[in-house]
Structures are given as structure tokens and as C-alpha cells.
Design an enzyme around this catalytic site. Sequence first.
Site, mmCIF file in Angstrom:
data_model
loop_
_atom_site.group_PDB
_atom_site.id
_atom_site.type_symbol
_atom_site.label_atom_id
_atom_site.label_comp_id
_atom_site.label_asym_id
_atom_site.label_seq_id
_atom_site.Cartn_x
_atom_site.Cartn_y
_atom_site.Cartn_z
ATOM 1 N N GLU A 1 -2.192 0.106 -4.604
ATOM 2 C CA GLU A 1 -2.523 -1.097 -3.766
ATOM 3 C C GLU A 1 -2.589 -2.565 -4.477
ATOM 4 O O GLU A 1 -3.215 -2.520 -5.498
ATOM 5 C CB GLU A 1 -3.840 -0.874 -2.807
ATOM 6 C CG GLU A 1 -3.973 -1.853 -1.712
ATOM 7 C CD GLU A 1 -5.119 -1.395 -1.129
ATOM 8 O OE1 GLU A 1 -5.591 -2.022 -0.034
ATOM 9 O OE2 GLU A 1 -6.040 -0.359 -1.413
ATOM 10 N N ASP B 1 0.926 -1.225 0.142
ATOM 11 C CA ASP B 1 -0.122 0.154 0.018
ATOM 12 C C ASP B 1 0.772 1.222 -0.124
ATOM 13 O O ASP B 1 1.531 1.521 0.916
ATOM 14 C CB ASP B 1 -0.773 0.153 1.304
ATOM 15 C CG ASP B 1 -2.043 1.168 1.086
ATOM 16 O OD1 ASP B 1 -2.078 1.878 0.073
ATOM 17 O OD2 ASP B 1 -2.876 0.987 2.022
#
Length: 479
Positions: free
Chosen positions: A106, A11
Site C-alpha cells: 500500500e 492497495d
Amino acid sequence: MRAAPTILHLDMDAFYASVEQASKPSLRGKAVIVGGLGPRGVVATASYEARRFGVHSAMPTAQARRLCPNGAYLIPRFTLYRQVSDVVMAMLRELSPLVEPLSLDEAFVDLEAGGVAFDSGSARATGERLRAGIRAATGLSGSVGLAGSKMLAKVASEEAKPAGLLLIEPGTERELLAPMSVRTLPGVGPATGEHLRRAGITTVGELVEAGEDELVRMVGRAHGTGLYRMALGLDDRPVVAERDAKSVSVEDTFDVDLHDRVRIRGEVQRLADRCVGRLRDSGHSGRTIVLKVRRYDFSTLTRSETLRGPTDDAAVVREAAARLLEAVDTTGGVRLLGVGVTGLADYTQEDLFAQSLAAEAAEAAGAAGAEAAEEEGGADATAGQAGPEAADGVAGAREGSEPPVVAQEAQEAPERRWAAGSDVRHVLYGPGWVQGSGVGRVTVRFEQPGSEPGRVRTFRVDDPELEPSDPLPLVGETA
């Protein structure tokens, strides 16, 4: 659940805001908020400096300005974000053939499938190499979570933020999860979290103590069973290499409700062109056209039309969207419009009949325009309708034809608008970005990735030596 922590979740940290800080040296270490800048704008991403003031994503921009009045408020630059995302995703695919992107910033990676990790030691080493590689290639930081399941890997990356790495050893899941808030678990949003709080359940450990039967009674069988399994750390979902796109769409929220039917039609046409642009960029065509209208009272209507075959022709999509709009009552005002295409395919079966109608309509409009020009010196009632398309820069160009003369006349003296954060280039001072504009002036800071913070200069909004520009790559991106 795997016996080794070989599922990785990456992320990127405050992605949009971090890209802006890397791109604009004067903003490093300062509060940066990226999102819609109008009265109805919403925050897309806030830098960690801005989050200290309570600013977060999905917050109305007006509220963010009250909390952080001295922050830098910028429009999103998705072209640059996609370029950086492509670099990061390419690095992930070097690790494994099983990469599951969730968004631009992500993704999940199955390290075992790539043969780069089989135990905790090799998984941690791979994660650290990835973080270092991303920093070297983009100048940005990413947080990495490693675990034996997708759910736990995502929890780990969240706990590792910012710019960290957390590995959850198999067998320690319940101990780690127990003190965490129930909102940590996927699928537990504000409503479910509040419902559980009223029942005296605020942590994952308390969910386990409540038991599966009690959770089923509280939130239903499907949700309750899944919630209990997640509280135990159980998740058998595999990493899926690619998710097929199901639809392509674009939408705009307007600062002021639209009431003029001609303006609304023009906006729908512009959105249709943008949608087709994205459709072509993705290499798809589609057969179902969808129109979305959110009215003044927040009621949202969707209308759709299915064509005889998939298309990526802008004229066909525009015509279908226009027909759908005719069936919607907009007299009270419109705050949002959207155009989408579903039923995607990787081939095109053009609707020749629709294209024929479009060609006939264009020919008739051209003839009417020429006749009006002869009789009234070039004035044409359709010029106002051509304006939104011409301003968007896509009408005519995507169709491979010249725009009508009336559209060219409408562009002779356009109002130049400079959005905060947008890229510009000056003949003398080179590349820079817009800090703000108003009262006929635009303020520009001249700097670029890797430079020292630059100087600020102010120009007239119509200065011929100042032009919009494409974003520059981040430092080291092409290395």
C-alpha cells in the site's frame, strides 16, 4: 484539498493470499488463508474466495477453520512478499519522487510532483497504466484510488476493490461520502463507531448534520474537530516521500505457554539474533534494546536498556536482552516474547566493553565444554541452550565464527518440521510446496509459478532427497 485528483492510492488486492495463488497454480480460484497456523494463530490475509465464508484479517485462525474448513491454510513467506513489493514500489517511484509507502502492499503517490498528471484525464490514464504494468510485471492485481486528498484517495481505492480504479472528481466529495458508514473514515474504529451508533449516527452524512460542536461534545475536541473535517472531505496532508524507521523488532506467540526459564532465555536469544538480522538488512544500528513479554494472563511488560552508543552487534543485543529478562517474573507462563531496537542510526559505535565481556564468556564456555568433553565423553549441559539458536540458522554465522562443538552435536539429528506452504525442492521432482505434514510424513505438491497444477506426493519427513528451498519468482517478475 487539490483542484485536481492527482493523489493516487494503490492497495494490492489480498496481497499475501494473491501472491500465494500466483505462486501455487493449484490454489488459483480457491480459498487461501495466510497467517499463523497454531492454536493461537491469527489470519494475516484471506483471499476473496475465503472472504465469502466470512474469513477476514485479524481473525483467529481457529475461527477461520470453522468458517472455511476446506481452505488452504499457509504460513506467510515474507521474503517473497518483499521481493514482489520491491517491484511494485519501484514502479511507483518511476511515476513520482513523492511516494509514501504505508506497508508492503500500500502506498500514496503524488502524481503532480512527478509531472505525470495535472487533471482528471491524465490522472485516470496514469492509474490505468499503473494497474496494467503491475499485472504484467507480477501477475497480481491492485486497486487504485485517485482524488484531491490522501483520505479520499484511500476511500476511493477501497471502493474500487477488487482490481478496479475509482476517481473522485473535486467537488463531488460530500455527495460520495454522505451515504458511507462512519467506519469508512480514518480513525473511526469499533469503539468510536459504536459510540456514534448509540447516538444515532451511522453514516458520514449524519456526522455532517450533527455538526462540529456536537461531535466535540461526544468524542472530545481533538478527535471531534478532525472527524468533522474528514466528514466534509477536507484533508490537507501532503504525500511524504520517505518515513524514517523508528524501530526494528520481532516477536513470536507460542502455541503453549512457556514455563521453562531455560527455554525462555533461548527464545529471547533467538529473537535477538533475528532482530539484528533485520536491523542490518535495513542498514541501521540502534542504541536502545527493548524486551516485550506477554504473560499467561495477557498482561504485557516491556523493559528497555539504552547503550552508550548505537550497535548492530548480535552479541551486544543478546546480552542486553538477557539482562532485561532477568528483571521479569515469568513463573506463571509466557505466551509472547519480543525483542526490538529503537533509537536507530545509520552508523555504529560499538560497545567494546560489552563485546569484550561476550568474548570472555564465549571463551570460558568453550573451555568448559572442552573440559567436559574430556571428562565425560563430550556431554555438555549447555547443549540444550545452543539448540534454539542453531535451529534458527543464525547463531555463529552472523558472528563470522564457527558454532561450538556442542551445538554441532545437537544438530546431528534435528526434528525436521515442514510448515504448510513452505518451499521445498526434491532431487527427482524439482520445486514444490508443502501441503501438510504429520505422523512422520510430509505431503508435497510439485508445481511452480506459471505451470499447470502439479502432482502430489508423500515422503518421510526425514527423506534425504527433500530439502527446504527459496521461493521462486512469480511469472513475469523479472521481465
